[in-house]
Design an enzyme around this catalytic site. Structure first.
Site, PDB file in Angstrom:
ATOM      1  N   HIS A  88      -5.046   2.174  14.344  1.00  0.00           N
ATOM      2  CA  HIS A  88      -4.885   1.829  12.843  1.00  0.00           C
ATOM      3  C   HIS A  88      -6.013   1.247  12.862  1.00  0.00           C
ATOM      4  CE1 HIS A  88      -1.052   4.380  12.752  1.00  0.00           C
ATOM      5  NE2 HIS A  88      -0.985   2.792  13.313  1.00  0.00           N
TER       6      HIS A  88
HETATM    7  C1  BDR Z   1      -0.801  -0.780  10.191  1.00  0.00           C
HETATM    8  O1  BDR Z   1       0.509  -1.076   9.946  1.00  0.00           O
HETATM    9  C2  BDR Z   1       0.597  -2.026  10.770  1.00  0.00           C
HETATM   10  O2  BDR Z   1       1.674  -2.319  11.993  1.00  0.00           O
HETATM   11  C3  BDR Z   1      -0.772  -1.751  12.031  1.00  0.00           C
HETATM   12  O3  BDR Z   1      -1.196  -2.805  12.550  1.00  0.00           O
HETATM   13  C4  BDR Z   1      -1.674  -1.340  11.123  1.00  0.00           C
HETATM   14  O4  BDR Z   1      -2.158  -2.146   9.964  1.00  0.00           O
HETATM   15  C5  BDR Z   1      -0.106   0.559  10.849  1.00  0.00           C
HETATM   16  O5  BDR Z   1       0.386   1.906   9.634  1.00  0.00           O
END
Ligand code: BDR
Ligand code: CA
Length: 333
Positions: A251
């Site tokens: 991510h």
């Molecule tokens: C996003 O949501 C958070 O849990 C992670 O850090 C990332 O920024 C992914 O959906």
């Protein structure tokens, strides 16, 4: 002769395991200079996010980088409890202990820090925002010229073709503050969206972080390895393709990769709006350029966003690994 890093970055974040991974990628990458870390609620409370940002920087020997504490809740909707089952109660996979560190918070709010820096360095700074977007939305309220004062915004959030990860259509960062996200998508930034369409294509194995930790023998990479191992358990229980290599989605680190290596992504450009409430709350919707939509809310007053649609996953993984394997760590402060 060394060259000045071409990307001068404020990192807006809710660390968070993948946020930590992304911070360390940014610190390690020779083309990125991190000018400040602005924190928000999201994966943890904002107080914990600020504490984690300070801690991660101190461990890496970069305690001189300013850290601010920002928004504690969404602009309009009611906040929810942080997802302890994903990032741990402490946001870093429930670290068994923490060493004592000495760096302290900058007294400004995150929004004020962003505005101050943008005014001091007009047209130079990129904000990489990988949490809910309340800090940027507040900064816009303080300084409506912000889209012209910043060079660029890259945000990890949203999904266009890929299903959501907190509802069938919503990604977590946008879901956590849809009003802030819509304000950012309609403000006129030079904006790149790095959403689940690409982050779900890059699965990073825990073994890669074990190898990085073995290589450096350093508290910072040991901490990252611990956090990633916790985080990977969550993803491996949920997605069979992730379980197959005992890994996790990168991510947030992909937002930095999109900044340093945009050639690894293909994008589609168009107007993006966010569903503010109802069953689709938090959905990011991309208006296709070649179709005429008579509905209001999609006119030319809505600026374009570059939406990442495809990514060269093996090249991304190799780049993340080589960047984190390089000699970037200092002594813990
Ligand atoms: C996003 O949501 C958070 O849990 C992670 O850090 C990332 O920024 C992914 O959906
Ligand atoms: Ca995040």
């Amino acid at each position: 002769m060394t060259h000045p890093a071409p990307h001068r970055v404020i990192y807006d974040t809710d660390p968070g395991v993948d946020d930590a991974m992304a911070l360390y990628y940014a610190l390690a990458h020779p083309d990125i200079k991190v000018l400040g870390v602005t924190t928000t609620f999201g994966n943890v409370t904002v107080a914990q996010a600020a504490c984690n940002a300070l801690y991660l920087l101190a461990l890496a020997g970069r305690g001189e980088i300013p850290v601010t504490q920002g928004v504690a809740a969404p602009l309009v909707k009611r906040g929810e409890a942080p997802p302890q089952h994903i990032h741990g109660a402490d946001g870093l996979g429930n670290l068994p202990r923490r060493v004592v560190t000495n760096n302290k918070l900058d007294a400004r709010t995150s929004a004020q820090f962003i505005v101050d820096m943008a005014r001091q360095h007009p047209g130079e700074i990129t904000v990489v925002a990988v949490g809910p977007l309340g800090n940027l939305a507040l900064a816009l309220a303080v300084e409506p010229q912000l889209p012209r004062l910043l060079r660029k915004v890259v945000t990890m959030g949203g999904a266009v073709l890929e299903p959501g990860n907190v509802s069938p259509v919503a990604e977590a960062n946008i879901w956590n503050d849809p009003h802030a996200a819509d304000a950012v998508f309609t403000a006129g930034f030079d904006l790149t969206m790095v959403g689940l369409d690409v982050t779900h294509q890059v699965i990073l194995p825990v073994s890669q972080f074990a190898q990085i930790a073995r290589h450096h023998q350093h508290q910072a990479t040991d901490t990252l390895h611990h956090a990633v191992a916790f985080y990977a358990n969550f993803y491996s229980n949920l997605y069979p393709d992730v379980a197959a290599i005992h890994g996790c989605f990168g991510h947030d680190v992909l937002a930095f990769v999109a900044l340093t290596n945009p050639e690894l992504f293909s994008t589609e450009t168009g107007r993006v709006r966010v569903a503010l409430d109802g069953l689709a709350q938090g959905q990011t919707m991309l208006r296709r350029k070649d179709i005429h939509y008579p509905q209001t809310g999609w006119g030319p007053e809505v600026p374009d966003t570059q939406v990442c649609i495809q990514v060269q996953s093996p090249e991304c993984k190799a780049l993340i690994e080589s960047t984190l394997m390089s000699a970037w760590l200092g002594a813990c402060v």
